[in-house]
Design a protein around this motif. Sequence first.
Motif, PDB file in Angstrom:
ATOM      1  N   GLU A   8       1.029  -0.868  -0.235  1.00 58.32           N
ATOM      2  CA  GLU A   8      -0.073   0.265  -0.368  1.00 58.32           C
ATOM      3  C   GLU A   8       0.984   1.369  -0.482  1.00 58.32           C
ATOM      4  O   GLU A   8       2.340   1.161   0.458  1.00 58.32           O
ATOM      5  N   ALA A   9       0.285   2.214  -0.985  1.00 56.50           N
ATOM      6  CA  ALA A   9       1.196   3.863  -1.031  1.00 56.50           C
ATOM      7  C   ALA A   9       0.548   5.087  -0.907  1.00 56.50           C
ATOM      8  O   ALA A   9      -1.265   4.867  -1.240  1.00 56.50           O
ATOM      9  N   ALA A  10       1.092   5.689  -0.035  1.00 53.72           N
ATOM     10  CA  ALA A  10       0.488   6.473  -0.028  1.00 53.72           C
ATOM     11  C   ALA A  10       0.597   7.826  -1.335  1.00 53.72           C
ATOM     12  O   ALA A  10      -0.139   9.316  -1.104  1.00 53.72           O
ATOM     13  N   THR A  11       1.890   8.233  -1.313  1.00 44.87           N
ATOM     14  CA  THR A  11       1.778   8.985  -2.804  1.00 44.87           C
ATOM     15  C   THR A  11       2.433   7.850  -4.202  1.00 44.87           C
ATOM     16  O   THR A  11       3.050   7.119  -3.981  1.00 44.87           O
ATOM     17  N   GLY A  12       2.664   9.044  -4.737  1.00 44.42           N
ATOM     18  CA  GLY A  12       3.400   8.806  -5.846  1.00 44.42           C
ATOM     19  C   GLY A  12       4.757   7.827  -5.694  1.00 44.42           C
ATOM     20  O   GLY A  12       5.084   6.719  -6.384  1.00 44.42           O
ATOM     21  N   ASP A  13       5.474   8.990  -5.033  1.00 40.74           N
ATOM     22  CA  ASP A  13       6.982   8.288  -5.034  1.00 40.74           C
ATOM     23  C   ASP A  13       7.114   6.960  -3.555  1.00 40.74           C
ATOM     24  O   ASP A  13       8.341   6.175  -4.458  1.00 40.74           O
ATOM     25  N   GLU A  14       6.156   7.068  -2.710  1.00 40.58           N
ATOM     26  CA  GLU A  14       6.236   5.608  -2.375  1.00 40.58           C
ATOM     27  C   GLU A  14       5.662   4.010  -3.224  1.00 40.58           C
ATOM     28  O   GLU A  14       6.094   3.293  -3.190  1.00 40.58           O
ATOM     29  N   ALA A  15       4.678   4.089  -4.436  1.00 40.76           N
ATOM     30  CA  ALA A  15       4.674   4.012  -5.126  1.00 40.76           C
ATOM     31  C   ALA A  15       5.578   3.311  -6.274  1.00 40.76           C
ATOM     32  O   ALA A  15       5.876   2.161  -6.657  1.00 40.76           O
ATOM     33  N   VAL A  16       6.034   3.708  -6.953  1.00 37.68           N
ATOM     34  CA  VAL A  16       7.002   3.822  -7.648  1.00 37.68           C
ATOM     35  C   VAL A  16       8.212   2.978  -7.275  1.00 37.68           C
ATOM     36  O   VAL A  16       8.069   1.377  -7.086  1.00 37.68           O
ATOM     37  N   ALA A  17       8.540   3.189  -5.369  1.00 44.70           N
ATOM     38  CA  ALA A  17       9.526   2.018  -4.774  1.00 44.70           C
ATOM     39  C   ALA A  17       9.033   0.821  -4.367  1.00 44.70           C
ATOM     40  O   ALA A  17       9.978  -0.044  -5.290  1.00 44.70           O
ATOM     41  N   LEU A  18       7.731   1.156  -4.681  1.00 50.81           N
ATOM     42  CA  LEU A  18       7.261  -0.537  -4.026  1.00 50.81           C
ATOM     43  C   LEU A  18       6.997  -1.131  -4.992  1.00 50.81           C
ATOM     44  O   LEU A  18       7.156  -2.570  -5.480  1.00 50.81           O
ATOM     45  N   ALA A  19       6.289  -0.676  -6.208  1.00 56.69           N
ATOM     46  CA  ALA A  19       6.278  -1.643  -7.801  1.00 56.69           C
ATOM     47  C   ALA A  19       7.611  -1.916  -8.031  1.00 56.69           C
ATOM     48  O   ALA A  19       7.398  -3.017  -7.592  1.00 56.69           O
ATOM     49  N   ALA A  20       8.892  -1.603  -7.170  1.00 49.93           N
ATOM     50  CA  ALA A  20      10.108  -1.978  -7.981  1.00 49.93           C
ATOM     51  C   ALA A  20      10.273  -4.024  -7.056  1.00 49.93           C
ATOM     52  O   ALA A  20      10.677  -4.231  -7.741  1.00 49.93           O
ATOM     53  N   ARG A  21       9.747  -3.350  -5.858  1.00 51.50           N
ATOM     54  CA  ARG A  21      10.074  -4.167  -4.493  1.00 51.50           C
ATOM     55  C   ARG A  21       9.240  -5.444  -4.384  1.00 51.50           C
ATOM     56  O   ARG A  21       9.830  -6.148  -4.841  1.00 51.50           O
TER      57      ARG A  21
END
Length: 227
Positions: free
Chosen positions: A32-45
Amino acid sequence: MISILVVDDQVLIRAGLAALIRAAPDLDVVGEAATGDEAVALAARTRPDVILMDIRMPGMNGVTATERILSGGDEHRPRVLILTTFDLDEYVYDALRAGASGFLLKDTPPERLIAAVHTVASGDMLFAPSVTRRLIEAYTCRSGPAAPPHPPALALLTARETEVLTLVGQALSNAEIAERLRVSEATVKTHLNRAMTKLDLSSRAQAVALAYETGLVTPGRQAGPVG
């Protein structure tokens, strides 16, 4: 099992979406991500199959996050399903150009959300042809005059690939294109995949947008007889 990344800056919406997905027997929330930056990082991981992406967020919005996620060198590209409050959100067309597979209104009933996840996970665009056409036409008109009818990029395509791309741009499904051209769905998929590879497109939505931008399809044009 379809893995899902949920992205929304509102904690209640994000938690509600995650709970709904976890309740489905064949879906799994991997982050779960709350920001675009978190989304990019979590998608990669986490390498999810599908991302439910809020389009309007502080900082990096859903369009930019989608671009960064789908432009990576990883061969595993998730399907991005945009979440928006408004039917014709000004960012929706930009998200489609970035490679998103479709969009959902945030007040979509739970059963339709689950069905939508399955739809994009299978490689299809989410919305019905009439909705696709309305979105693409609205934002193509917004972007100004159409490109020349025969830009250099289209010269890479065979006649049949161009024909299939045109029908995709008119929002026909593979089954409808197969019937119209009197070929199999597998043949349609092969021609479309080759065209997308030649044009460096990562989603069917981008193919639809390109068909409008290059003049293969013009706003208001309906799918007519072929051949």
